[in-house]
Write a protein that holds these residues in place. Sequence first.
Motif, PDB file in Angstrom:
ATOM      1  N   LYS A 392       0.811  -1.218   0.000  1.00 48.24           N
ATOM      2  CA  LYS A 392       0.000   0.000   0.000  1.00 48.24           C
ATOM      3  C   LYS A 392       0.848   1.273   0.000  1.00 48.24           C
ATOM      4  CE  LYS A 392      -0.569  -0.177   5.067  1.00 48.24           C
ATOM      5  NZ  LYS A 392       0.371   0.896   5.359  1.00 48.24           N
ATOM      6  N   ASP A 393       2.100   1.156   0.426  1.00 48.37           N
ATOM      7  CA  ASP A 393       2.974   2.323   0.475  1.00 48.37           C
ATOM      8  C   ASP A 393       3.712   2.580  -0.832  1.00 48.37           C
ATOM      9  OD1 ASP A 393       2.382   2.852   3.199  1.00 48.37           O
ATOM     10  OD2 ASP A 393       3.774   1.268   3.796  1.00 48.37           O
ATOM     11  N   GLY A 394       3.581   1.660  -1.786  1.00 47.41           N
ATOM     12  CA  GLY A 394       4.231   1.848  -3.077  1.00 47.41           C
ATOM     13  C   GLY A 394       5.499   1.059  -3.286  1.00 47.41           C
ATOM     14  N   ASN A 395       5.935   0.278  -2.270  1.00 48.95           N
ATOM     15  CA  ASN A 395       7.120  -0.564  -2.436  1.00 48.95           C
ATOM     16  C   ASN A 395       6.804  -1.718  -3.384  1.00 48.95           C
ATOM     17  OD1 ASN A 395       8.751   0.793  -0.362  1.00 48.95           O
ATOM     18  ND2 ASN A 395       7.226  -0.062   1.049  1.00 48.95           N
ATOM     19  N   MET A 396       7.773  -2.092  -4.220  1.00 48.59           N
ATOM     20  CA  MET A 396       7.585  -3.189  -5.161  1.00 48.59           C
ATOM     21  C   MET A 396       8.841  -4.058  -5.184  1.00 48.59           C
ATOM     22  SD  MET A 396       5.781  -1.097  -8.327  1.00 48.59           S
ATOM     23  CE  MET A 396       5.091  -2.549  -9.133  1.00 48.59           C
ATOM     24  N   VAL A 397       8.652  -5.378  -5.283  1.00 40.39           N
ATOM     25  CA  VAL A 397       9.762  -6.328  -5.279  1.00 40.39           C
ATOM     26  C   VAL A 397       9.655  -7.256  -6.481  1.00 40.39           C
ATOM     27  CG1 VAL A 397      10.911  -8.212  -4.033  1.00 40.39           C
ATOM     28  CG2 VAL A 397       9.934  -6.286  -2.758  1.00 40.39           C
ATOM     29  N   ALA A 398      10.764  -7.438  -7.169  1.00 39.76           N
ATOM     30  CA  ALA A 398      10.893  -8.466  -8.202  1.00 39.76           C
ATOM     31  C   ALA A 398      11.945  -9.454  -7.701  1.00 39.76           C
ATOM     32  CB  ALA A 398      11.317  -7.853  -9.530  1.00 39.76           C
ATOM     33  N   LEU A 399      11.544 -10.693  -7.457  1.00 46.04           N
ATOM     34  CA  LEU A 399      12.451 -11.689  -6.859  1.00 46.04           C
ATOM     35  C   LEU A 399      12.450 -12.955  -7.702  1.00 46.04           C
ATOM     36  CD1 LEU A 399      12.778 -12.589  -3.104  1.00 46.04           C
ATOM     37  CD2 LEU A 399      12.555 -14.407  -4.803  1.00 46.04           C
ATOM     38  N   ILE A 400      13.644 -13.427  -8.024  1.00 47.19           N
ATOM     39  CA  ILE A 400      13.777 -14.667  -8.797  1.00 47.19           C
ATOM     40  C   ILE A 400      14.702 -15.614  -8.056  1.00 47.19           C
ATOM     41  CG2 ILE A 400      15.722 -13.921 -10.263  1.00 47.19           C
ATOM     42  CD1 ILE A 400      13.956 -15.219 -12.623  1.00 47.19           C
ATOM     43  N   GLN A 401      14.333 -16.901  -8.072  1.00 49.88           N
ATOM     44  CA  GLN A 401      15.059 -17.873  -7.247  1.00 49.88           C
ATOM     45  C   GLN A 401      15.036 -19.228  -7.927  1.00 49.88           C
ATOM     46  OE1 GLN A 401      14.130 -20.228  -3.930  1.00 49.88           O
ATOM     47  NE2 GLN A 401      16.249 -20.536  -4.575  1.00 49.88           N
ATOM     48  N   SER A 402      16.153 -19.986  -7.821  1.00 48.57           N
ATOM     49  CA  SER A 402      16.279 -21.172  -8.664  1.00 48.57           C
ATOM     50  C   SER A 402      17.235 -22.202  -8.103  1.00 48.57           C
ATOM     51  CB  SER A 402      16.791 -20.737 -10.051  1.00 48.57           C
ATOM     52  OG  SER A 402      17.024 -21.844 -10.890  1.00 48.57           O
ATOM     53  N   ASN A 403      16.975 -23.473  -8.489  1.00 50.92           N
ATOM     54  CA  ASN A 403      17.931 -24.570  -8.289  1.00 50.92           C
ATOM     55  C   ASN A 403      18.782 -24.791  -9.528  1.00 50.92           C
ATOM     56  OD1 ASN A 403      16.722 -25.256  -5.787  1.00 50.92           O
ATOM     57  ND2 ASN A 403      15.194 -26.509  -6.831  1.00 50.92           N
ATOM     58  N   PHE A 404      18.558 -24.041 -10.563  1.00 55.37           N
ATOM     59  CA  PHE A 404      19.030 -24.164 -11.928  1.00 55.37           C
ATOM     60  C   PHE A 404      18.262 -25.253 -12.658  1.00 55.37           C
ATOM     61  CE2 PHE A 404      22.398 -25.227 -15.257  1.00 55.37           C
ATOM     62  CZ  PHE A 404      21.882 -24.310 -16.131  1.00 55.37           C
ATOM     63  N   ARG A 405      18.768 -26.485 -12.737  1.00 55.88           N
ATOM     64  CA  ARG A 405      18.059 -27.517 -13.506  1.00 55.88           C
ATOM     65  C   ARG A 405      16.979 -28.167 -12.649  1.00 55.88           C
ATOM     66  NH1 ARG A 405      20.039 -29.009 -18.452  1.00 55.88           N
ATOM     67  NH2 ARG A 405      22.134 -28.300 -18.973  1.00 55.88           N
ATOM     68  N   GLY A 406      15.761 -27.682 -12.777  1.00 54.48           N
ATOM     69  CA  GLY A 406      14.633 -28.317 -12.111  1.00 54.48           C
ATOM     70  C   GLY A 406      14.829 -28.487 -10.622  1.00 54.48           C
ATOM     71  N   MET A 407      14.957 -29.737 -10.188  1.00 51.76           N
ATOM     72  CA  MET A 407      15.136 -30.031  -8.776  1.00 51.76           C
ATOM     73  C   MET A 407      16.611 -30.008  -8.375  1.00 51.76           C
ATOM     74  SD  MET A 407      12.128 -32.880  -8.203  1.00 51.76           S
ATOM     75  CE  MET A 407      11.883 -32.536  -6.456  1.00 51.76           C
ATOM     76  N   GLY A 408      17.439 -29.396  -9.204  1.00 50.04           N
ATOM     77  CA  GLY A 408      18.852 -29.264  -8.885  1.00 50.04           C
ATOM     78  C   GLY A 408      19.606 -30.560  -9.076  1.00 50.04           C
ATOM     79  N   THR A 409      20.605 -30.781  -8.215  1.00 52.02           N
ATOM     80  CA  THR A 409      21.464 -31.964  -8.337  1.00 52.02           C
ATOM     81  C   THR A 409      20.782 -33.243  -7.877  1.00 52.02           C
ATOM     82  OG1 THR A 409      22.309 -31.586  -6.116  1.00 52.02           O
ATOM     83  CG2 THR A 409      23.558 -30.614  -7.942  1.00 52.02           C
TER      84      THR A 409
END
Length: 577
Positions: A392-409
């Motif tokens: 409501k105050d105008g703050n905005m977040v763009a967040l990206i997160q990953s294991n790389f290949r699907g479920m990772g190793t």
Amino acid sequence: MRVNYTYLGLVSLFCLLFLGIATAQGDREVGLNFASRSEVIGENGMVATSVPLATQIGLDVLKNGGNAIDAAIAANAATGLMEPTGNGIGGDLFALIWHEDSQEVYALNASGRSPINLSYNQLMKELKKINQNSIPPDHLLSVSVPGTVDGWFELHQRFGKTSMKKLLSPAIDYAKNGFPVTEAIAAAWSRSVPFLKNQPGAFTETFSIDGRGPEKGEIFKNPDLGNTLQLIANQGRDAFYKGEIAEKIDQWMKENKGYLTSTDLANHQSEWVDPISTNYRGYQVYQVGGNAQGTAVLQMLNILENYPLMEMGFGTSATLHAFIETKKLVYEDRAKHYADPDFHQIPMEVLLSKQYAKERGELITNQAMNDQSSGVDVLEDGDTIFLTTADKDGNMVALIQSNFRGMGTGFVVPGTGFSFQNRGELFSTDPNHPNVYAPGKRPFHTIIPGLVTKDGKGIFTYGNMGGAYQPIGHVSILTNIIDFGMNIQEAGDAPRWNHSGSSQPTDKLHKKTNSKGKVYVESNIPYQTVRELKNKGHRVEVGNSFFGRYQGIMKDLNKNVYFGASESRVDGQAAGF
């Protein structure tokens, strides 16, 4: 029986007019025909994630007085549990934040580094033992320090309001009591289990039900992850990097001849970096540079700004040709220059200059290029989730997160509940390459968040995750909105394209692409357009590619409301209040 078609036609027309539906509207009352639904609109806050339950968790945080940063952390903790096919606390994180009070854009690089005690020479010896020239994704050599948990605490320390205990509580509850698995995630999960179930560690016990992936709608529990998150909630980030969890990781790695140690974890630190940006037709577009590929988005926009895209038209062969050829040029720079800036002096001033973009763009003709290379001399010395929130105050977040290949190793330390990423696969083994493997170095990253300001105000946070596709997706979303006048849901629903065959940051330094590559288009691209692209020399295939996954939030500064959009091709949801 004789049918009076004229009479039936008049009746049909009357019915349409009676219902208030104009025949010119096609399949929808309003908007473009390919739009899956209307935008979501909210005055006080908005959350868009790839998992509806995670969206609701983020929304609850906002309703209970938390801000956009709090909501992003809580939603990401939930996606790590509910979408382990794309992310988790064994992976890395990048974020862009519009901070309303300071009127500034902040960028966080929460990517981890390679093990300190694995030298380049030792890496090459290990690869020789397994008869490999590059780092394989299913090997312990591909494991780097997971940066996500530290990223959460960096975001929270600088901007958060709600306690971390409260923010992690919903994910902990769902981990211990279970959640219903959504459709697209269930399909990806079931594909991953057969490939990873024989990995050393506790993958099968943690991520399968009777040796298989969970079905759509099946309740899944991960109590080990719940316990890990509880430790983090109670003891802070040090529980992961210096405490009980770090000790478990260190011991397991030693037992399985891995190189990641407690020292690597203890030394880890996220980095607040200066965001990079360019102005595209009056909009300031921000990305995270360095070892991430966000620079490619800005380079592509700089070249495309020289084209009258609005006049050329959306989805025409002329527009797609310009996009494809621009991508080819930029990805050669991407393959040669993007690397950890602590180890390599990236020629960013040149790469992002409008003059360089103009010079590169002049190489584009009306036929597909067969021969590309980087336009800058190399300086020789030197499956993912995206979510976005707004408050409501105008703050905005763009967040990206990953294991790389699907479920990772697929390497799961017993009792922890998460899989390690295989981001180290993206190091080059060419000793002369800026992205060459080195101890304590961050590998090249594909994951990129996006943020746009207009007249000095934050207005749009967005992402279109999907490996090397992501810069293409970002550029497509932005041009759909800025050049072709689409709303943010239409921009994500619009038919997509992809291109393969460019050089990669893992290739030899002086490798030169001598191929047109291959263009992929979604099936709702008209075949006449496909034919015209082929006439320009492109190899084109309909479908059979990955076209990314999208979320976005736009602030309407005049109406003072948020518009939200989510990917219609999979499970995501945007919701506001």
